[in-house]
Structure formats: structure tokens, C-alpha cells
Design an enzyme around this catalytic site. Sequence first.
Site, short mmCIF file in Angstrom:
data_model
loop_
_atom_site.label_atom_id
_atom_site.label_comp_id
_atom_site.label_asym_id
_atom_site.label_seq_id
_atom_site.Cartn_x
_atom_site.Cartn_y
_atom_site.Cartn_z
N SER A 1 0.83 -1.20 0.00
CA SER A 1 0.00 0.00 0.00
C SER A 1 0.87 1.26 0.00
O SER A 1 2.07 1.20 0.29
CB SER A 1 -0.91 0.03 1.24
N SER B 1 -5.70 0.57 -2.31
CA SER B 1 -4.35 0.43 -1.75
C SER B 1 -3.59 1.74 -1.70
O SER B 1 -2.57 1.85 -1.01
CB SER B 1 -3.54 -0.57 -2.58
N THR B 2 -4.07 2.74 -2.44
CA THR B 2 -3.33 4.01 -2.56
C THR B 2 -4.18 5.22 -2.19
O THR B 2 -3.78 6.35 -2.44
CB THR B 2 -2.79 4.18 -3.99
N SER B 3 -5.33 4.97 -1.58
CA SER B 3 -6.21 6.06 -1.15
C SER B 3 -6.26 6.06 0.38
O SER B 3 -7.31 5.87 0.99
CB SER B 3 -7.61 5.88 -1.75
N LYS B 4 -5.08 6.30 0.98
CA LYS B 4 -4.94 6.07 2.42
C LYS B 4 -4.19 7.23 3.09
O LYS B 4 -3.33 7.86 2.48
CB LYS B 4 -4.17 4.77 2.66
N ASN C 1 -0.75 -3.21 6.03
CA ASN C 1 0.41 -2.91 5.20
C ASN C 1 1.09 -1.62 5.65
O ASN C 1 2.30 -1.57 5.84
CB ASN C 1 0.00 -2.81 3.73
N MET D 1 -4.43 -7.36 1.67
CA MET D 1 -4.38 -6.37 2.73
C MET D 1 -3.67 -6.98 3.93
O MET D 1 -3.87 -8.15 4.25
CB MET D 1 -5.78 -5.95 3.13
N CYS E 1 -4.94 -0.45 8.63
CA CYS E 1 -4.25 -0.94 7.43
C CYS E 1 -3.01 -1.67 7.89
O CYS E 1 -2.06 -1.06 8.41
CB CYS E 1 -3.87 0.21 6.50
#
Length: 410
Positions: A36, A84-87, A123, A331, A121
Site C-alpha cells: 500500500s 491500496s493508494t487512497s490512504k 500494510n 491487505m 491498514c
Amino acid sequence: MTMTNSTSCSEPKAQPQSQLQSQIRVPATYMRGGTSKGVFFNLADLPPEAQVAGEARDKLLLRVIGSPDPYAKQIDGMGGATSSTSKTVIVSKSSKPDHDVDYLFGQVSIDKPFVDWSGNCGNLSAAVGPFAIHAGLLPKERIPANGIVTVRVWQVNIEKTIVIHVPVVNGFVQETGEFELDGVTFPAAEIQVDFMDPADGDGSMFPTGNLVDDLEVPDIGTFNATLINAGIPTIFVDAEAIGYTGTELQDDINNDEKALAMFERIRAYGALKMGLISRLEEAETRQHTPKVAFVSKPKTYQSSSGKVVTDSEVDVLVRALSMGKLHHAMMGTAAVAIASAACVPGTLVNLAAGGGEKESVTFGHPSGTLKVGAKAKQAEQGWVVEKAIMSRSARILMEGFVRVPSTVFD
């Protein structure tokens, strides 16, 4: 030509404050953790309005990431248009005894105006330790010239302890190395992440009290499901029961609107049965949890990178959905759920992995394989897991400031 003493074009006139500061800038670090990526903040660096939970904080994080975006691309923000990239991550010195930092995770919806704070999360958990060191949140005397720094993290969302083992070389966090993680293109330094007592609440992992439930989903059917709350609330179903083999890749699922609707319906009814929501409609505003995953016995398949994963390399196959889409790998929190379920004899994950007592499993996911460990035991409240372990890596990608329009809090 007549010369005058009027202001020249090289000396701009004073502008109203709103024009001079059309954007505000906020110190931030863009990091990869596991499979992520997210924008990390030191709580003390946030604007005062966003230093407390609430609407102002959500507005800031939405604008940083570039949501809501009806085009689902997040072009005008730091997000990468996938779950995975909207965190986002907020870290601060811990208010808890025997902990170094507090870690708060916000999963930002891509196309809707909300931030989901209901889970963790796994990751990005791996990146919290390195970030805490880089941000000076640990005393200097804790950082050896060479060795491992054990960072004790209080995960605020789920109120659990995570222990992150960060390698240090010459007094600096070691980020490069030879550890390869399927789903991440380049090797890096290995970081061991321990999820302590990962089950929810009093330690009971199975909210219904059953290892396997009959999950009735109108218009889809009734099938066996293992409903577990370890790492993150997860609904495990058998792949064949819903028409899959367990070897599917992202395009097999994410390009099929009917399939995505089916999984969301399973997720909603599973959440209701787990007691996470009281009304079915609430699932729409709780996208991050629970997860839904399907499992199968080992099979040979070709991963998304083209690498062949043979049935002899894995104990079980698992595919999981996050924020309404099949995840490109796995995840981290769902990996904890997989490890926990696999180590309890009789769950669907355990049975697919061959049954019996286990302390670790290697599972196949769309990008390759991952080994995870957990030790389960029976207690008064039922099955519990003392600790789940997995290896990840993390790296700073960029650091400096993110900018958002000064009207973000209006």
C-alpha cells in the site's frame, strides 16, 4: 516617450490575503508500506482544525487525496485511484503507557465524500515504525548505531498494540535491502510486524460463536462462511460455493459489475450477521470493514506479474476484496485474519489449507505468495490468538509539504 513614477510591472501590487494564500501547505510524508501507499502526517503538523477528529479533519484528508472524484482517478490529489493508494495516516507520541506512538488510519473513499475510520491498514502499519523514527517521535537514545529498533504502536482505530521491528544501519532506518514481497516490484529491507492479541474486544475472534456459519444472502443463496474478527473483520467463503476457483486475478473480478455487486451484497449481510451494523443500509458508509474473501485448496496459477505459483508452494489460496474491488495482493490486516483463521481447526480457511493444528501458512494471492504466522489457543471466551506475525517492507517515497486550497475547511 514620457516616463512616469508609476509602479512597474516588476513590482506586483499587494493582493488580498485570500489571493496570496490560495493554498495552505501541510508537512507530510508519502510512504509505501507493504503493498500500500499513503500520506503520513505528524499530528502536531496538522492545521489546528484538523488536529481533532471531526468534519474538518475529514475535509482536509479528502482534499489531500483528491476525493470525492466522480471520475475515480484522484487526478487532483495524492491518491492513486485504488483502495491500496487512497490512504492516510496520522502519528503522534503515544498517550498510552508502554507505547511509543499512536497510529490512526483513515481509508479515504475514492468517489464518495467520506473517510472510513473503522479499521486498520496492516500494510501501512509496517511504515509507522520508520515514520516515527524519521519524524523524531522516538528519543534519540532509543536509536542504536546498528541493530533493530522495536517500536511499540497503539493502533487507535482498533485499540490494539502493534510491535514493529525496524532495522537501523549507521544510525539511520535501513530502507533498501534484498527482501522481496510479492506485489511490490523492488526489494527492500525486511520489517517484522507483530499484531498483538489481534482479535476484537475481549479476545473472542468469532462474533457469532461459530467457526462456520450458514450465511443467507437473498438472491444469491445460503453458503458456509467463517466470520472472524482478527486483524480486521473478515468474511471467508468457499470459492466454489460462489462460482470461482480461487485462482482469479483482478481483471476477472473487477471488470464484472455483476460479480462486484454480489460481493458487496455478501459483505453487507455478513456485516449484519457479525453485528457490525444494525441495518443493512449502514454497509454503504462502512466500506473499509468488513472485508470479504474467498478461499480454495492449492492450485497452480499464473500471478499478475506472469510468475507461476505452483500448488506445492502454497497451503491455501485466498482472494480478498477491499473497498469494493479485488485487491491486487492482500491487505495486511486480512493477512492477519487469514493467519488467525488458518490456525483454528475447523474454519473454512483451515480446512482449505488441509485442516489440523497450524502455526503458519503460506497463501497464494493475485500477486504471488505470503507466509504468515499465528498461534491460537482456546480460552474461556473461545479461541484467541496471542500474536500474528508477518514480514513487510516500507520506504519513504517523498517528503515535504502537501498543498490544499485554503477554502478546504469552508
